[in-house]
Design an enzyme around this catalytic site. Structure first.
Site, mmCIF file in Angstrom:
data_model
loop_
_atom_site.group_PDB
_atom_site.id
_atom_site.type_symbol
_atom_site.label_atom_id
_atom_site.label_comp_id
_atom_site.label_asym_id
_atom_site.label_seq_id
_atom_site.Cartn_x
_atom_site.Cartn_y
_atom_site.Cartn_z
ATOM 1 N N HIS A 255 -51.246 -14.060 -53.041
ATOM 2 C CA HIS A 255 -51.674 -13.281 -54.208
ATOM 3 C C HIS A 255 -51.344 -11.806 -54.035
ATOM 4 O O HIS A 255 -51.357 -11.285 -52.927
ATOM 5 C CB HIS A 255 -53.177 -13.448 -54.426
ATOM 6 N N ASP B 205 -52.705 -18.955 -47.834
ATOM 7 C CA ASP B 205 -52.609 -19.644 -49.120
ATOM 8 C C ASP B 205 -51.156 -19.853 -49.537
ATOM 9 O O ASP B 205 -50.891 -20.346 -50.638
ATOM 10 C CB ASP B 205 -53.380 -18.900 -50.214
ATOM 11 N N HIS C 20 -58.157 -7.717 -53.003
ATOM 12 C CA HIS C 20 -58.342 -7.577 -54.449
ATOM 13 C C HIS C 20 -59.396 -6.527 -54.798
ATOM 14 O O HIS C 20 -59.656 -6.274 -55.971
ATOM 15 C CB HIS C 20 -58.736 -8.914 -55.084
ATOM 16 N N ASP D 216 -50.210 -12.492 -48.140
ATOM 17 C CA ASP D 216 -51.049 -13.438 -48.865
ATOM 18 C C ASP D 216 -50.282 -13.842 -50.127
ATOM 19 O O ASP D 216 -49.494 -13.044 -50.655
ATOM 20 C CB ASP D 216 -52.366 -12.745 -49.239
#
Length: 362
Positions: free
Chosen positions: A211, A289, A172, A209
């Site tokens: 995200h 995740d 991120h 991931d």
């Protein structure tokens, strides 16, 4: 694949001169003078970890759902299960300010001298009240060690065929902005170092991931040397719609996606990626995740499904004879550490990685 110019537009490595040539020269000099690449004996394993990765300070780290002791527990499981000898783990060096400036802007790095700014990025409000010297020591130093590990992993992957940084995967963060517990852009740094030091010109990021990896997408959106396959849940953070336009191959998996559906979509995605791009290095962001029960990822993939996912990616790279770097990235359940260790054990059993000690005399 991006059709734009191959010129890297990451705004880091700023200098007093406005000349892009001077900026690129400064960046190159920083990379060539870095100590993060060092020779590792063949008696070691291309698995990178330091006890400094693990974050602990007065229990404040528990205010974020991320398990900040995950990295150490992964290694403990591997050692306990007889898969890995502690003496074979490679310890990286801490990324210096000059190393970080290869990608990051000076203004962004300076902003991290504010505890308030760091607290926003790592999403732990009480950190704003701590002296910055403590924040540097207890939070940012562990992250800088992990950055060093990610950068080194590319060198080891080229030498061994694969390398695993037990930490890293801060997808991120981009050159001038952090967020989502990601302070430094280790993925972007790893790739830029590899371009210069390893004579690599084409890199594929496989970001699995849960995200969206908006950080590296912003950094490499206009760089045709980098192909991004991002398989993510569009219903969760970061909702970065601008960054989504830079994804070469976007695979959206909705909340509640079960194991079999997830793996079927991954098979198709890898086939498309392999047909579209011929990389010289694969950077695999292997967040856990996606696990069923992870409140932030919101997918329903089983532990065995995670092992199958990792195996598919490693087979993809091995069959094409492409060096692979694996990063552990996100995962917000205490069970993540064992799931990762079990997956690495499976990779070892299947002959996709080799963590066993070499024979005596070699």
């Amino acid at each position: 694949m991006s059709t734009s110019s191959s010129t890297n537009v990451i705004p880091g490595a700023s200098s007093s001169s406005s000349s892009s040539v001077d900026v690129e020269t400064l960046r190159r000099n920083r990379i060539l003078s870095s100590k993060l690449y060092f020779d590792v004996p063949l008696t070691m394993a291309p698995l990178i970890y330091s006890s400094s990765y693990d974050i602990a300070f007065f229990g404040i780290e528990k205010l974020h759902p991320f398990d900040s002791s995950k990295w150490g527990r992964i290694c403990q499981f591997l050692i306990k299960n007889g898969v890995l000898e502690r003496s074979r783990i490679v310890e990286p060096l801490e990324a210096s300010n000059d190393d970080l400036l290869v990608v990051h802007t000076e203004s962004y790095l300076s902003s991290l001298k504010s505890s308030y700014k760091v607290a926003i990025i790592i999403e732990v409000p009480p950190v704003a009240l701590l002296p910055n010297c403590l924040v540097q020591q207890k939070v940012l130093y562990p992250f800088r060690k992990q950055v060093g590990g990610t950068i080194l992993a590319a060198k080891l992957a080229k030498e061994w065929g694969w390398a695993i940084n037990v930490g890293g995967g801060f997808h991120h963060c981009c050159a001038d902005k952090g967020g989502g517990f990601c302070v430094y852009a280790d993925i972007s740094l790893c790739i830029i170092f590899a371009f210069t030091r390893l004579n690599i010109s084409r890199v594929m990021i496989i970001d699995l991931d849960a995200h969206q990896g908006n950080g590296h997408e912003m950094d490499f959106g206009n760089d045709s040397r980098v192909y991004i396959l991002d398989m993510y849940n569009p219903d969760i953070y970061p909702f970065d719609f601008k960054a989504r336009t830079y994804i070469d191959q976007s695979v959206q998996v909705q909340s509640g996606t079960p194991t079999q559906v997830y793996l079927e979509q991954l098979d198709k995605a890898l086939e498309v990626a392999g047909n579209n791009f011929n990389p010289e290095l694969v950077l695999y962001n292997a967040g856990t995740d996606i696990l069923d029960g992870d409140s932030l990822g919101q997918l329903k993939v089983s532990p065995d499904g995670v092992a199958s996912r990792d195996e598919k990616v490693f087979r993809f790279a091995k069959e094409k004879n492409i060096p692979l770097v694996m990063l552990t990235s996100g995962g917000y359940m205490k069970s993540s550490a064992k799931v990762i260790a079990d997956s690495l054990t499976n990779l070892s059993i299947k002959g996709l990685i080799d963590l066993a000690a070499p024979p005596l005399g070699t």
